[in-house]
Scaffold this active site. Structure first.
Site, PDB file in Angstrom:
ATOM      1  N   ALA A  63      28.631  59.457 -24.048  1.00 32.39           N
ATOM      2  CA  ALA A  63      29.612  58.927 -23.118  1.00 32.39           C
ATOM      3  C   ALA A  63      29.068  59.152 -21.709  1.00 32.39           C
ATOM      4  CB  ALA A  63      30.937  59.645 -23.304  1.00 32.39           C
ATOM      5  N   GLY A 108      28.572  60.790 -27.758  1.00 30.90           N
ATOM      6  CA  GLY A 108      29.189  59.533 -28.175  1.00 30.90           C
ATOM      7  C   GLY A 108      28.219  58.605 -28.897  1.00 30.90           C
ATOM      8  N   GLU A 111      28.240  59.769 -32.365  1.00 32.63           N
ATOM      9  CA  GLU A 111      29.570  59.423 -32.901  1.00 32.63           C
ATOM     10  C   GLU A 111      29.669  57.933 -33.224  1.00 32.63           C
ATOM     11  OE1 GLU A 111      31.321  61.404 -29.519  1.00 32.63           O
ATOM     12  OE2 GLU A 111      32.416  62.771 -30.826  1.00 32.63           O
ATOM     13  N   GLU A 131      28.216  68.384 -26.409  1.00 31.63           N
ATOM     14  CA  GLU A 131      29.425  68.473 -25.574  1.00 31.63           C
ATOM     15  C   GLU A 131      29.778  69.885 -25.121  1.00 31.63           C
ATOM     16  OE1 GLU A 131      29.124  66.565 -28.220  1.00 31.63           O
ATOM     17  OE2 GLU A 131      29.958  64.597 -27.827  1.00 31.63           O
TER      18      GLU A 131
HETATM   19  N1  DAK Z   1      25.825  59.532 -18.988  1.00 28.73           N
HETATM   20  C1  DAK Z   1      25.460  58.943 -17.834  1.00 28.73           C
HETATM   21  N2  DAK Z   1      24.174  58.710 -17.482  1.00 28.73           N
HETATM   22  C2  DAK Z   1      23.230  59.089 -18.350  1.00 28.73           C
HETATM   23  C3  DAK Z   1      23.532  59.723 -19.585  1.00 28.73           C
HETATM   24  C4  DAK Z   1      24.911  59.937 -19.893  1.00 28.73           C
HETATM   25  N3  DAK Z   1      25.306  60.460 -21.044  1.00 28.73           N
HETATM   26  N4  DAK Z   1      22.370  59.984 -20.205  1.00 28.73           N
HETATM   27  C5  DAK Z   1      21.388  59.543 -19.403  1.00 28.73           C
HETATM   28  N5  DAK Z   1      21.882  59.008 -18.288  1.00 28.73           N
HETATM   29  C6  DAK Z   1      21.154  58.417 -17.176  1.00 28.73           C
HETATM   30  C7  DAK Z   1      20.543  59.496 -16.280  1.00 28.73           C
HETATM   31  O1  DAK Z   1      21.501  59.982 -15.365  1.00 28.73           O
HETATM   32  C8  DAK Z   1      19.441  58.714 -15.612  1.00 28.73           C
HETATM   33  O2  DAK Z   1      19.999  57.913 -14.597  1.00 28.73           O
HETATM   34  P1  DAK Z   1      19.282  57.808 -13.127  1.00 28.73           P
HETATM   35  O3  DAK Z   1      19.202  59.208 -12.623  1.00 28.73           O
HETATM   36  O4  DAK Z   1      17.926  57.218 -13.423  1.00 28.73           O
HETATM   37  O5  DAK Z   1      20.187  56.921 -12.349  1.00 28.73           O
HETATM   38  C9  DAK Z   1      18.967  57.764 -16.693  1.00 28.73           C
HETATM   39  O6  DAK Z   1      20.034  57.697 -17.642  1.00 28.73           O
HETATM   40  C10 DAK Z   1      17.745  58.272 -17.416  1.00 28.73           C
HETATM   41  O7  DAK Z   1      18.003  59.582 -17.864  1.00 28.73           O
HETATM   42  P2  DAK Z   1      17.001  60.807 -17.609  1.00 28.73           P
HETATM   43  O8  DAK Z   1      16.238  60.619 -16.343  1.00 28.73           O
HETATM   44  O9  DAK Z   1      17.803  62.061 -17.760  1.00 28.73           O
HETATM   45  O10 DAK Z   1      15.998  60.625 -18.834  1.00 28.73           O
HETATM   46  P3  DAK Z   1      15.165  61.764 -19.593  1.00 28.73           P
HETATM   47  O11 DAK Z   1      14.252  61.036 -20.512  1.00 28.73           O
HETATM   48  O12 DAK Z   1      14.597  62.736 -18.638  1.00 28.73           O
HETATM   49  O13 DAK Z   1      16.258  62.537 -20.470  1.00 28.73           O
HETATM   50  C11 DAK Z   1      18.149  62.686 -21.974  1.00 28.73           C
HETATM   51  C12 DAK Z   1      16.918  61.857 -21.490  1.00 28.73           C
HETATM   52  C13 DAK Z   1      18.946  61.844 -22.984  1.00 28.73           C
HETATM   53  C14 DAK Z   1      17.640  63.966 -22.682  1.00 28.73           C
HETATM   54  C15 DAK Z   1      19.014  63.069 -20.754  1.00 28.73           C
HETATM   55  O14 DAK Z   1      19.284  61.894 -19.996  1.00 28.73           O
HETATM   56  C16 DAK Z   1      20.306  63.676 -21.141  1.00 28.73           C
HETATM   57  O15 DAK Z   1      20.367  64.868 -21.506  1.00 28.73           O
HETATM   58  N6  DAK Z   1      21.388  62.892 -21.052  1.00 28.73           N
HETATM   59  C17 DAK Z   1      22.724  63.365 -21.368  1.00 28.73           C
HETATM   60  C18 DAK Z   1      22.899  63.481 -22.850  1.00 28.73           C
HETATM   61  C19 DAK Z   1      24.237  64.025 -23.202  1.00 28.73           C
HETATM   62  O16 DAK Z   1      24.605  65.180 -22.866  1.00 28.73           O
HETATM   63  N7  DAK Z   1      25.026  63.192 -23.893  1.00 28.73           N
HETATM   64  C20 DAK Z   1      26.308  63.588 -24.360  1.00 28.73           C
HETATM   65  C21 DAK Z   1      27.303  63.157 -23.337  1.00 28.73           C
HETATM   66  S1  DAK Z   1      28.846  63.890 -23.684  1.00 28.73           S
HETATM   67  C22 DAK Z   1      35.994  62.972 -24.981  1.00 28.73           C
HETATM   68  C23 DAK Z   1      35.527  61.707 -24.994  1.00 28.73           C
HETATM   69  C24 DAK Z   1      34.186  61.491 -25.153  1.00 28.73           C
HETATM   70  C25 DAK Z   1      33.306  62.523 -25.283  1.00 28.73           C
HETATM   71  C26 DAK Z   1      33.800  63.803 -25.267  1.00 28.73           C
HETATM   72  C27 DAK Z   1      35.140  64.049 -25.114  1.00 28.73           C
HETATM   73  N8  DAK Z   1      37.377  63.263 -24.823  1.00 28.73           N
HETATM   74  C28 DAK Z   1      38.163  62.374 -24.050  1.00 28.73           C
HETATM   75  C29 DAK Z   1      37.940  64.467 -25.372  1.00 28.73           C
HETATM   76  C30 DAK Z   1      31.900  62.270 -25.384  1.00 28.73           C
HETATM   77  C31 DAK Z   1      31.041  63.099 -24.779  1.00 28.73           C
HETATM   78  C32 DAK Z   1      29.634  62.814 -24.676  1.00 28.73           C
HETATM   79  O17 DAK Z   1      29.103  61.878 -25.232  1.00 28.73           O
END
Ligand code: DAK
Length: 261
Positions: A63, A108, A111, A131
């Site tokens: 997400a 997400g 998921e 998360e």
């Molecule tokens: N959201 C927004 N932008 C994201 C993103 C994300 N999840 N993942 C990557 N990006 C963006 C980065 O900010 C970057 O953008 P710029 O800085 O270039 O503008 C671009 O994508 C490239 O990412 P990186 O530069 O970080 O690329 P790397 O290869 O260095 O790293 C990575 C890739 C996937 C390891 C890293 O980007 C990363 O750790 N991303 C976050 C992964 C993550 O934590 N995903 C889980 C998100 S939490 C809920 C509803 C929904 C949810 C929970 C609760 N409720 C309402 C209760 C869901 C939660 C989630 O999904």
């Protein structure tokens, strides 16, 4: 559509999440377009759906953290509902859905993959529920589907530790069915989808319903459900044609569009 590509090739449709600059992260706009695209699938013509991500790096990196970072409690709940509703729509779509996971499937993203019937992935795929490292719980069904798909113990370990796993480990724990080199992933997904699409569609849909709804029941009730769905196949074109052609050694002629008989 700005963030979703949708293409139909014969009886197989391919839906691509297309926000590569953010590694296909799911913001509200992506979720709304995903919902609209899935709702508009022509279920008379399409017999299998493949979902993938744009590019070679990411399926869906979760997400959108930027969008979520400023949400209030009420907005967070509404965002969770938006994702849950569309993922449930995918899970209960009458036709089979294959996730072709072509890179990161985090939060997400994992998921979304778990809402599909079948998951296959590229050898660079990475799965995880990060998360708790961000101060939230998985919010698009992760706590429920991961525990059902792998085991409660493994799901708890992955969710509590927020540890990402690579494709080989995802295969070992049963999160994915197969791993392919990146360039072979979509051909493999399309081949599997075509194989599903050539089978009797009434029977395939009944199997999906039997497995999904049966898993929610005790064995006695689940077997009653199976009996009903088995019975519902009889006297349909597919059953009469399929069995008749077996007896006469002919090739079954599929109906061009899906109907319930
Ligand atoms: N959201 C927004 N932008 C994201 C993103 C994300 N999840 N993942 C990557 N990006 C963006 C980065 O900010 C970057 O953008 P710029 O800085 O270039 O503008 C671009 O994508 C490239 O990412 P990186 O530069 O970080 O690329 P790397 O290869 O260095 O790293 C990575 C890739 C996937 C390891 C890293 O980007 C990363 O750790 N991303 C976050 C992964 C993550 O934590 N995903 C889980 C998100 S939490 C809920 C509803 C929904 C949810 C929970 C609760 N409720 C309402 C209760 C869901 C939660 C989630 O999904």
């Amino acid at each position: 559509m700005s963030f979703i590509q949708y293409e139909v090739q014969g009886a197989v449709a391919v839906l691509t999440i297309d926000r590569p600059k953010a590694l296909n992260a799911l913001n509200s706009a992506v979720l709304e377009e995903l919902d609209a695209t899935v709702s508009a699938i022509d279920l008379e013509a399409v017999r299998c759906l493949v979902i993938t991500g744009s590019g070679e790096k990411s399926f869906v990196a979760g997400a959108d953290i930027g969008e979520m970072s400023t949400l209030t409690k009420a907005e967070g709940e509404a965002f969770g509902k938006k994702g849950n509703d569309v993922f449930r729509k995918i899970e209960t779509l009458p036709i089979p859905v294959i996730a072709a996971v072509n890179g990161f499937a985090l939060g997400g993203g994992n998921e979304l993959a778990m809402s599909c019937d079948i998951r296959i992935c590229s050898d660079n795929a990475v799965f995880g529920q990060p998360e708790v490292g961000l101060g939230i719980t998985p919010g698009f069904g992760g706590t429920q589907r991961l525990a059902r798909l792998v085991s409660p113990g493994m799901a708890k370990q992955l969710i509590y530790t927020a540890r990402n796993i690579k494709a080989d480990e995802a295969l070992r724990i049963g999160l994915v069915n197969a791993v392919y080199p990146q360039e072979e992933l979509m051909p493999a997904a399309l081949k599997m989808a075509a194989g599903i699409a050539k089978n009797a569609p009434i029977a395939v849909r009944a199997c999906k319903k039997a497995i999904n709804e049966g898993l929610e029941k005790g064995m006695d009730d689940a077997l009653v459900l199976e009996e009903g769905l088995f019975g519902s196949c009889f006297e349909t074109h597919d059953q009469v044609e399929g069995m008749g052609c077996f007896m006469s050694r002919e090739k079954p002629k599929p109906k061009p569009v899906f109907t319930n008989n």
